[in-house]
Scaffold this motif. Structure first.
Motif, PDB file in Angstrom:
ATOM      1  N   ALA A  22      -4.791   8.245  -4.521  1.00 51.84           N
ATOM      2  CA  ALA A  22      -5.235   7.333  -5.575  1.00 51.84           C
ATOM      3  C   ALA A  22      -4.112   7.100  -6.583  1.00 51.84           C
ATOM      4  O   ALA A  22      -3.936   5.982  -7.076  1.00 51.84           O
ATOM      5  N   GLU A  23      -3.341   8.138  -6.877  1.00 47.99           N
ATOM      6  CA  GLU A  23      -2.206   7.997  -7.788  1.00 47.99           C
ATOM      7  C   GLU A  23      -1.162   7.040  -7.217  1.00 47.99           C
ATOM      8  O   GLU A  23      -0.616   6.207  -7.943  1.00 47.99           O
ATOM      9  N   VAL A  24      -0.922   7.125  -5.916  1.00 49.14           N
ATOM     10  CA  VAL A  24       0.034   6.220  -5.266  1.00 49.14           C
ATOM     11  C   VAL A  24      -0.455   4.781  -5.359  1.00 49.14           C
ATOM     12  O   VAL A  24       0.318   3.867  -5.646  1.00 49.14           O
ATOM     13  N   VAL A  25      -1.756   4.561  -5.157  1.00 51.15           N
ATOM     14  CA  VAL A  25      -2.329   3.224  -5.232  1.00 51.15           C
ATOM     15  C   VAL A  25      -2.168   2.645  -6.636  1.00 51.15           C
ATOM     16  O   VAL A  25      -1.698   1.516  -6.816  1.00 51.15           O
ATOM     17  N   VAL A  26      -2.538   3.419  -7.645  1.00 48.36           N
ATOM     18  CA  VAL A  26      -2.453   2.951  -9.034  1.00 48.36           C
ATOM     19  C   VAL A  26      -0.994   2.688  -9.421  1.00 48.36           C
ATOM     20  O   VAL A  26      -0.677   1.661 -10.023  1.00 48.36           O
ATOM     21  N   ASN A  27      -0.101   3.604  -9.064  1.00 49.66           N
ATOM     22  CA  ASN A  27       1.319   3.414  -9.375  1.00 49.66           C
ATOM     23  C   ASN A  27       1.890   2.182  -8.689  1.00 49.66           C
ATOM     24  O   ASN A  27       2.705   1.465  -9.265  1.00 49.66           O
ATOM     25  N   THR A  28       1.460   1.921  -7.462  1.00 51.78           N
ATOM     26  CA  THR A  28       1.931   0.745  -6.735  1.00 51.78           C
ATOM     27  C   THR A  28       1.502  -0.538  -7.432  1.00 51.78           C
ATOM     28  O   THR A  28       2.287  -1.479  -7.566  1.00 51.78           O
ATOM     29  N   ILE A  29       0.271  -0.582  -7.903  1.00 53.45           N
ATOM     30  CA  ILE A  29      -0.217  -1.769  -8.620  1.00 53.45           C
ATOM     31  C   ILE A  29       0.592  -1.994  -9.884  1.00 53.45           C
ATOM     32  O   ILE A  29       1.058  -3.101 -10.158  1.00 53.45           O
ATOM     33  N   PHE A  30       0.777  -0.926 -10.673  1.00 56.06           N
ATOM     34  CA  PHE A  30       1.549  -1.052 -11.914  1.00 56.06           C
ATOM     35  C   PHE A  30       3.007  -1.441 -11.630  1.00 56.06           C
ATOM     36  O   PHE A  30       3.591  -2.252 -12.357  1.00 56.06           O
ATOM     37  N   ASP A  31       3.594  -0.874 -10.569  1.00 54.41           N
ATOM     38  CA  ASP A  31       4.972  -1.214 -10.210  1.00 54.41           C
ATOM     39  C   ASP A  31       5.097  -2.680  -9.806  1.00 54.41           C
ATOM     40  O   ASP A  31       6.076  -3.344 -10.145  1.00 54.41           O
ATOM     41  N   CYS A  32       4.104  -3.192  -9.080  1.00 57.08           N
ATOM     42  CA  CYS A  32       4.126  -4.599  -8.666  1.00 57.08           C
ATOM     43  C   CYS A  32       4.071  -5.525  -9.880  1.00 57.08           C
ATOM     44  O   CYS A  32       4.807  -6.509  -9.952  1.00 57.08           O
TER      45      CYS A  32
END
Length: 92
Positions: A22-32
């Motif tokens: 879930a942390e990877v998913v959230v970080n990916t969204i913010f990075d995008c």
């Protein structure tokens, strides 16, 4: 709500994901969103809102300690505009 709370909520609602996933998913969204703004592009999330850049002109500022005028350089700043559904939800 903090980023850690968002990660916690995602891991609770999607039971097939671990907290780390879930942390990877959230970080990916913010990075995008961050990369999109860095490249000067707009990011739009339907039903939530859009992120874009706004240009600020150079202006004269004042040093509060000395009172001397200081040139504040032009810069780009992030801007969030809430979507229609979010506005309606908040103003019911």
């Amino acid at each position: 709500m903090t980023k850690a709370q968002i990660i916690e909520r995602v891991s609770e609602q999607v039971t097939t994901l671990t907290k780390r996933q879930a942390e990877v998913v959230v970080n990916t969204i913010f990075d995008c969103v961050r990369d999109s703004l860095k490249n000067g592009d707009k990011t739009e999330i339907r039903g939530f809102g859009s992120f874009r850049l706004r240009a600020r002109r150079m202006k004269e500022g004042r040093n509060p300690k000395t009172g001397a005028t200081v040139a504040v350089p032009a810069k780009r700043v992030p801007f969030f505009k809430a979507g229609k559904e979010l506005k309606e939800l908040l103003n019911q």
